[in-house]
Design a protein around this motif. Structure first.
Motif, mmCIF file in Angstrom:
data_model
loop_
_atom_site.group_PDB
_atom_site.id
_atom_site.type_symbol
_atom_site.label_atom_id
_atom_site.label_comp_id
_atom_site.label_asym_id
_atom_site.label_seq_id
_atom_site.Cartn_x
_atom_site.Cartn_y
_atom_site.Cartn_z
ATOM 1 N N ARG A 10 0.831 -1.202 0.000
ATOM 2 C CA ARG A 10 0.000 0.000 0.000
ATOM 3 C C ARG A 10 0.871 1.260 0.000
ATOM 4 N N ASN A 11 2.125 1.132 0.376
ATOM 5 C CA ASN A 11 3.008 2.294 0.387
ATOM 6 C C ASN A 11 3.270 2.821 -1.019
ATOM 7 N N ASP A 12 3.648 1.930 -1.946
ATOM 8 C CA ASP A 12 3.842 2.411 -3.322
ATOM 9 C C ASP A 12 2.509 2.599 -4.038
ATOM 10 N N GLN A 13 1.489 1.886 -3.582
ATOM 11 C CA GLN A 13 0.168 2.028 -4.179
ATOM 12 C C GLN A 13 -0.413 3.420 -3.910
ATOM 13 N N VAL A 14 -0.355 3.852 -2.650
ATOM 14 C CA VAL A 14 -0.910 5.167 -2.319
ATOM 15 C C VAL A 14 -0.078 6.283 -2.934
ATOM 16 N N ALA A 15 1.225 6.094 -3.007
ATOM 17 C CA ALA A 15 2.072 7.110 -3.638
ATOM 18 C C ALA A 15 1.733 7.239 -5.119
ATOM 19 N N PRO A 69 13.911 6.572 -9.117
ATOM 20 C CA PRO A 69 15.030 5.629 -9.083
ATOM 21 C C PRO A 69 15.330 5.023 -7.717
ATOM 22 N N ASN A 70 14.809 5.581 -6.636
ATOM 23 C CA ASN A 70 15.128 5.103 -5.291
ATOM 24 C C ASN A 70 13.842 4.687 -4.601
ATOM 25 N N SER A 71 13.775 3.412 -4.159
ATOM 26 C CA SER A 71 12.529 2.896 -3.584
ATOM 27 C C SER A 71 12.172 3.575 -2.270
ATOM 28 N N LEU A 72 13.177 3.944 -1.462
ATOM 29 C CA LEU A 72 12.901 4.660 -0.210
ATOM 30 C C LEU A 72 12.267 6.016 -0.499
ATOM 31 N N ASP A 73 12.850 6.718 -1.449
ATOM 32 C CA ASP A 73 12.330 8.034 -1.823
ATOM 33 C C ASP A 73 10.955 7.911 -2.467
ATOM 34 N N ALA A 74 10.763 6.841 -3.223
ATOM 35 C CA ALA A 74 9.506 6.660 -3.955
ATOM 36 C C ALA A 74 8.299 6.626 -3.033
ATOM 37 N N VAL A 75 8.427 5.950 -1.887
ATOM 38 C CA VAL A 75 7.275 5.801 -1.005
ATOM 39 C C VAL A 75 7.160 6.911 0.031
ATOM 40 N N SER A 76 8.219 7.679 0.234
ATOM 41 C CA SER A 76 8.195 8.685 1.298
ATOM 42 C C SER A 76 8.145 10.121 0.791
ATOM 43 N N ASP A 77 8.388 10.326 -0.494
ATOM 44 C CA ASP A 77 8.420 11.684 -1.041
ATOM 45 C C ASP A 77 7.009 12.251 -1.174
ATOM 46 N N ARG A 78 6.829 13.474 -0.684
ATOM 47 C CA ARG A 78 5.581 14.216 -0.921
ATOM 48 C C ARG A 78 5.900 15.640 -1.379
ATOM 49 N N ASP A 79 7.096 15.834 -1.906
ATOM 50 C CA ASP A 79 7.467 17.153 -2.405
ATOM 51 C C ASP A 79 6.492 17.615 -3.487
ATOM 52 N N PHE A 80 6.038 16.678 -4.300
ATOM 53 C CA PHE A 80 5.133 17.043 -5.390
ATOM 54 C C PHE A 80 3.823 17.600 -4.858
ATOM 55 N N LEU A 81 3.382 17.124 -3.695
ATOM 56 C CA LEU A 81 2.175 17.691 -3.080
ATOM 57 C C LEU A 81 2.453 19.068 -2.503
ATOM 58 N N LEU A 82 3.640 19.233 -1.946
ATOM 59 C CA LEU A 82 4.017 20.571 -1.475
ATOM 60 C C LEU A 82 4.055 21.554 -2.643
ATOM 61 N N ASP A 83 4.549 21.092 -3.793
ATOM 62 C CA ASP A 83 4.575 21.954 -4.972
ATOM 63 C C ASP A 83 3.158 22.361 -5.386
ATOM 64 N N LEU A 84 2.244 21.399 -5.360
ATOM 65 C CA LEU A 84 0.868 21.704 -5.736
ATOM 66 C C LEU A 84 0.204 22.590 -4.689
ATOM 67 N N PRO A 139 11.355 10.383 9.426
ATOM 68 C CA PRO A 139 12.479 9.553 8.976
ATOM 69 C C PRO A 139 12.045 8.689 7.800
ATOM 70 N N LEU A 140 12.993 8.194 7.042
ATOM 71 C CA LEU A 140 12.672 7.263 5.965
ATOM 72 C C LEU A 140 12.240 5.920 6.540
ATOM 73 N N ALA A 141 11.242 5.168 5.974
ATOM 74 C CA ALA A 141 10.661 5.597 4.700
ATOM 75 C C ALA A 141 9.215 6.024 4.949
ATOM 76 N N TYR A 142 8.262 5.093 4.784
ATOM 77 C CA TYR A 142 6.865 5.469 4.971
ATOM 78 C C TYR A 142 6.535 5.531 6.456
ATOM 79 N N ASN A 143 5.717 6.529 6.829
ATOM 80 C CA ASN A 143 5.177 6.654 8.177
ATOM 81 C C ASN A 143 3.693 6.971 8.069
ATOM 82 N N LYS A 144 2.935 6.563 9.070
ATOM 83 C CA LYS A 144 1.489 6.770 9.049
ATOM 84 C C LYS A 144 1.124 8.248 8.994
ATOM 85 N N ASP A 145 2.050 9.118 9.427
ATOM 86 C CA ASP A 145 1.807 10.560 9.319
ATOM 87 C C ASP A 145 1.404 10.946 7.902
#
Length: 462
Positions: free
Chosen positions: A108-113, A222-237, A313-319
């Motif tokens: 669900r981590n990569d699914q929700v991302a 390219p990085n699986s840790l970054d893939a599931v934890s990044d929300r920069d794109f939402l900050l941009d929006l 912290p990396l990677a996915y957190n319920k936050d």
């Protein structure tokens, strides 16, 4: 029991089930979730992880789930926790074991991302369309009332005369930058996290490029840790939405002021005004005020996500479950505000005589009178002082600069001649400002053509 209940001996309480559920918010992402699941199933079949028969059953089953949701014939159960589990449970109930194989090789981590990125791309695109519509309305008003003059302000005091069209185009350029920010947010979301699984990738031979292409992503993260934890794109929006709302708030503040009896520059359409429950004469600019008020919530959504992300912290957190409410709200709010603002601008009545009457107050020709002296050789600082004394004289007599006699001007400086009257004509003052970007009629015409070209290019890019 929950889908992850194998390791547990009892379920969460009813309260914590409700507290931890994201379904009330993320059910808005059902279409993206189903699209991602279809792409994942197609890929699993291609690489031989599941059979093509299972993939076909999953594809048709997911389409039936989507149709049920869109027809209103689908019951969302809070026990499903999120949209992913809700869709998967309905699919498995429909097609059996094939549905239970869908989650192979993903989390669900990569699914929700993936869902969230697809959603962000779509909403950024929707907002760009709404942005273009408002810019059209502003350009049309600028063109329709091209030669109208109104007072320009600094510090909310009369400063210099400007063309109304020039004033409208200032907002066109603000919105043009907003379009660029929304386009940047769309590009930021345009990378696929699908295949990153929970955080470390998977042992299955997944083809991430295939799923990315099917979902319309231009690349994979390219990085699986970054893939599931990044929300920069939402900050941009969120940021793009907040800045755009701020610009709309500035525009609406002026619409509110301009529609007052004190200004009287415009009258808003009845369809974008309200009355009073007690005062029969009132015509209130409520919708302009609402746009101004809603800006605070959109700015708050940006701050909320920044604070949520600041210590994870990396990677996915319920936050990260808290990432969607704000951006969904901000995108919807901005879209509504853009639509409302476009309607107000399209339908408002411009009152040129009132604008010109106000432009004749406040000694708006003062700078040009000082320039008149400077062009005759008087240092500008000295010219500034001379005209300041003339303005003081006007204040003492309760008159305007153009009420002064030639003798009054000559008493202030022998450099004044009969042609000083041309320096007091508002139309001439405006036309003389021909520097690039100025308010002169000729350069505003060029600016209007430029704005229309940029607008056409932006619209064509959608």
């Amino acid at each position: 029991m929950a889908l992850w209940s194998g390791r547990f001996t009892e379920n969460v309480s009813e309260f914590t089930q409700r507290f931890g559920a994201s379904l009330p918010v993320d059910k808005a992402l059902y279409a993206q979730d189903i699209a991602g699941s279809k792409a994942h199933a197609h890929m699993l079949a291609k690489v031989g992880v599941i059979s093509h028969e299972d993939a076909d059953a999953i594809d048709s089953g997911l389409e039936r789930v989507k149709n049920r949701i869109e027809s209103g014939d689908f019951t969302f159960d809070i026990n499903d926790e999120d949209i992913h589990m809700s869709v998967e449970r309905a699919l498995t109930a429909d097609i059996g074991d094939a549905g239970a194989r869908l989650h192979t090789g993903r989390s669900r981590n990569d699914q929700v991302a993936t869902d969230t990125r697809l959603f962000a791309k779509k909403r950024a695109h929707d907002l760009m369309r709404a942005n273009v519509a408002l810019r059209h309305a502003l350009v049309e008003q600028a063109e329709k009332h091209f030669d109208v003059i109104l007072p320009g302000y600094t510090h909310m005091q009369h400063a210099q005369p400007v063309l109304f069209s020039h004033h409208m185009l200032a907002y066109v350029w603000m919105l043009t930058r907003d379009f660029e920010r929304l386009a940047a947010a769309e590009r930021a979301a345009d990378a696929s996290p699908l295949g990153a699984a929970a955080l470390a990738g998977t042992t299955y031979p997944l083809d991430r490029q295939m799923t990315a292409a099917e979902l319309g992503f231009s690349k994979v993260i390219p990085n699986s840790l970054d893939a599931v934890s990044d929300r920069d794109f939402l900050l941009d929006l969120d940021y793009a939405c907040a800045v755009s709302c701020m610009h709309l708030s500035r525009l609406c503040e002026e619409l509110v002021l301009w529609s007052t009896s004190e200004f009287g520059f415009i009258e808003l359409s009845d369809s974008f005004s309200t009355g009073s429950s007690i005062m029969p004469q009132k015509k209130n600019p409520d919708f302009a005020e609402l746009i101004r008020g809603k800006t605070g919530r959109v700015v708050g959504n940006l701050v909320s996500l920044l604070v949520t992300m600041k210590a994870l912290p990396l990677a996915y957190n319920k936050d990260l479950q808290e990432d969607k409410y704000g951006v969904i709200d901000s995108a919807k709010t901005l879209e509504d505000c853009l639509q409302c603002a476009a309607g107000m601008i399209e339908t408002m009545q411009i009152k040129p005589d009132n604008m010109m009457a106000q432009a004749k107050k406040g000694h708006l020709a003062a700078t040009d009178v000082a320039d008149y002296l400077a062009k005759k050789g008087l240092p500008f600082r000295h010219a500034h002082e001379v005209v300041g004394h003339l303005v003081l004289l006007c204040e003492q007599r309760d008159c305007n600069l153009d009420d002064l006699s030639l003798e009054d001007f000559k008493a202030a400086s022998p450099l004044f001649e009969e042609d000083i009257t041309s320096a007091l004509n508002l139309e001439s003052i405006v036309k003389a400002r021909t520097t690039e970007g100025g308010t002169g009629n000729s350069v505003v015409r060029q600016q209007l053509d430029q704005a229309k070209t940029v607008l056409a290019n932006d619209e064509a890019s959608l």
